[in-house]
Write a protein that holds these residues in place. Structure first.
Motif, mmCIF file in Angstrom:
data_model
loop_
_atom_site.group_PDB
_atom_site.id
_atom_site.type_symbol
_atom_site.label_atom_id
_atom_site.label_comp_id
_atom_site.label_asym_id
_atom_site.label_seq_id
_atom_site.Cartn_x
_atom_site.Cartn_y
_atom_site.Cartn_z
ATOM 1 N N ARG A 36 13.328 -2.998 35.469
ATOM 2 C CA ARG A 36 13.042 -1.617 36.181
ATOM 3 C C ARG A 36 11.718 -1.027 35.937
ATOM 4 N N ARG A 37 10.903 -0.435 36.698
ATOM 5 C CA ARG A 37 9.780 0.350 36.157
ATOM 6 C C ARG A 37 10.403 1.989 35.900
ATOM 7 N N PRO A 38 10.103 2.512 34.762
ATOM 8 C CA PRO A 38 10.391 3.807 34.164
ATOM 9 C C PRO A 38 9.995 4.672 35.414
ATOM 10 N N ALA A 39 10.767 5.853 35.324
ATOM 11 C CA ALA A 39 10.628 6.987 36.329
ATOM 12 C C ALA A 39 9.336 7.668 35.944
ATOM 13 N N ASN A 40 8.615 8.110 36.932
ATOM 14 C CA ASN A 40 7.521 8.845 36.802
ATOM 15 C C ASN A 40 6.288 8.164 35.840
ATOM 16 N N TYR A 41 6.333 6.825 35.918
ATOM 17 C CA TYR A 41 5.619 5.927 35.224
ATOM 18 C C TYR A 41 4.766 4.932 36.375
ATOM 19 N N GLU A 42 3.516 5.160 36.694
ATOM 20 C CA GLU A 42 2.842 4.393 37.724
ATOM 21 C C GLU A 42 1.877 3.249 37.042
ATOM 22 N N GLY A 43 1.882 3.182 35.736
ATOM 23 C CA GLY A 43 1.091 2.157 35.044
ATOM 24 C C GLY A 43 1.465 0.778 35.184
ATOM 25 N N LYS A 44 0.920 -0.189 34.473
ATOM 26 C CA LYS A 44 1.320 -1.439 34.299
ATOM 27 C C LYS A 44 2.546 -1.789 33.598
ATOM 28 N N VAL A 45 3.174 -2.627 34.056
ATOM 29 C CA VAL A 45 4.523 -3.165 33.256
ATOM 30 C C VAL A 45 4.172 -4.572 33.094
ATOM 31 N N ILE A 46 4.129 -5.047 31.586
ATOM 32 C CA ILE A 46 3.702 -6.486 31.496
ATOM 33 C C ILE A 46 4.760 -6.960 30.663
ATOM 34 N N PHE A 47 4.811 -8.550 30.676
ATOM 35 C CA PHE A 47 5.792 -9.287 30.041
ATOM 36 C C PHE A 47 5.268 -9.877 28.848
ATOM 37 N N GLU A 48 6.104 -10.316 27.756
ATOM 38 C CA GLU A 48 5.681 -11.270 26.938
ATOM 39 C C GLU A 48 7.003 -12.171 26.464
ATOM 40 N N GLY A 49 6.860 -13.539 26.642
ATOM 41 C CA GLY A 49 7.782 -14.257 26.117
ATOM 42 C C GLY A 49 7.799 -14.702 24.814
ATOM 43 N N GLU A 50 8.785 -14.423 23.999
ATOM 44 C CA GLU A 50 8.979 -14.399 22.597
ATOM 45 C C GLU A 50 10.074 -15.244 22.110
ATOM 46 N N LEU A 51 10.108 -15.889 20.867
ATOM 47 C CA LEU A 51 11.109 -16.330 20.132
ATOM 48 C C LEU A 51 11.971 -15.217 19.542
ATOM 49 N N GLY A 52 13.194 -15.131 19.665
ATOM 50 C CA GLY A 52 13.741 -14.127 19.058
ATOM 51 C C GLY A 52 14.672 -14.625 17.898
ATOM 52 N N VAL A 53 14.745 -14.255 16.654
ATOM 53 C CA VAL A 53 15.511 -14.968 15.596
ATOM 54 C C VAL A 53 16.616 -13.702 15.305
ATOM 55 N N VAL A 54 17.796 -14.305 15.316
ATOM 56 C CA VAL A 54 19.050 -13.663 15.355
ATOM 57 C C VAL A 54 19.585 -13.764 13.871
ATOM 58 N N ILE A 55 19.602 -12.539 13.373
ATOM 59 C CA ILE A 55 20.171 -12.252 11.859
ATOM 60 C C ILE A 55 21.602 -12.298 11.798
ATOM 61 N N GLY A 56 22.585 -12.999 11.095
ATOM 62 C CA GLY A 56 23.825 -13.025 11.542
ATOM 63 C C GLY A 56 24.594 -12.781 10.174
ATOM 64 N N LYS A 57 23.819 -12.140 9.072
ATOM 65 C CA LYS A 57 24.484 -11.373 8.198
ATOM 66 C C LYS A 57 23.614 -10.197 7.535
ATOM 67 N N VAL A 58 24.530 -9.425 7.101
ATOM 68 C CA VAL A 58 23.641 -7.972 6.575
ATOM 69 C C VAL A 58 22.937 -8.168 5.382
ATOM 70 N N CYS A 59 21.662 -8.018 5.221
ATOM 71 C CA CYS A 59 20.976 -8.326 4.012
ATOM 72 C C CYS A 59 19.765 -7.407 3.978
ATOM 73 N N LYS A 60 19.136 -7.560 2.712
ATOM 74 C CA LYS A 60 18.036 -6.662 2.202
ATOM 75 C C LYS A 60 17.242 -7.223 1.152
ATOM 76 N N HIS A 61 16.157 -7.132 1.096
ATOM 77 C CA HIS A 61 15.333 -7.741 -0.165
ATOM 78 C C HIS A 61 15.564 -9.427 -0.312
ATOM 79 N N VAL A 62 15.443 -10.206 1.034
ATOM 80 C CA VAL A 62 15.900 -11.370 0.870
ATOM 81 C C VAL A 62 14.457 -12.225 0.634
ATOM 82 N N SER A 63 14.704 -13.041 -0.291
ATOM 83 C CA SER A 63 13.262 -13.957 -0.612
ATOM 84 C C SER A 63 13.067 -14.900 0.415
ATOM 85 N N GLU A 64 11.870 -15.352 0.595
ATOM 86 C CA GLU A 64 11.316 -16.351 1.726
ATOM 87 C C GLU A 64 12.056 -17.582 1.668
#
Length: 204
Positions: free
Chosen positions: A105-133
């Motif tokens: 849905r277009r935001p209320a009070n916004y008349e500009g362009k709305v654009i899409f971008e297809g992306e690959l989503g990475v789902v993180i399944g564990k709590v983590c921090k400072h993870v090495s490559e």
């Protein structure tokens, strides 16, 4: 490879999840109902339902969604940009999440362009921090489709403060799903985005 979805049955407010069992068009697939935790220690039941009889939810409910910028090699080259030394990211807040076949849905009070971008989503399944490559794969549950929707004219509406979060976090601007795929070969994956039957994005 397994594909996971979340859903509600007709006239139910209970969120459930399960694993798809067919390799056919999505609307013709069936789901094996599971119990427990989607990301850990879940068990299959004997119940199998038709996907077309269910109300689909987003395949998970992230606490937050980060988007990376300048992370697609072909796009970087075509725009004359350089690869950043460290990740450049923006935030999409969870009010923007939208399930499969939901209406952007277009935001209320916004008349500009709305654009899409297809992306690959990475789902993180564990709590983590400072993870090495080298250990990163241990924390990835799977991958999903994301439509990163943006109201681009809001980003620099105030020239003193770029508003990336506002432009990308409007209600319905974070569609993703319908499923999460696990144990996939990234080297064999390709993201294609179609708009009204016309392919608008195609990258590996």
């Amino acid at each position: 490879m397994s594909k996971w979805i979340r859903f509600r049955r007709q006239n139910s407010q209970l969120n459930e999840f399960g694993r798809l069992v067919d390799e056919v068009d999505f609307d013709e697939q069936r789901v094996k109902v599971c119990v427990g935790d989607l990301f850990d220690n879940n068990e299959s039941t004997d119940e199998i339902l038709k996907v077309k009889d269910l109300n689909l939810l987003t395949p998970c409910w992230p606490g937050k969604m980060f988007g990376l910028w300048k992370n697609v090699g072909s796009a970087i080259e075509s725009q004359g940009l350089t690869i950043p030394e460290e990740p450049l990211f923006f935030l999409k807040t969870n009010n923007c999440y939208l399930p499969h076949l939901g209406e952007v849905r277009r935001p209320a009070n916004y008349e500009g362009k709305v654009i899409f971008e297809g992306e690959l989503g990475v789902v993180i399944g564990k709590v983590c921090k400072h993870v090495s490559e080298e250990s990163a794969d241990d924390y990835i549950f799977g991958y999903t489709n994301v439509n990163d929707t943006t109201a681009p004219e809001l980003i620099r509406k105030d020239p003193t403060f770029p508003q990336w979060c506002r432009a990308k976090s409007m209600d319905t601007f974070g569609a993703f799903g319908p499923s999460i795929s696990t144990k996939v070969d990234l080297n064999q994956m390709q993201v294609k985005t179609f708009n009204r039957g016309r392919m608008r994005q195609d990258y590996a």
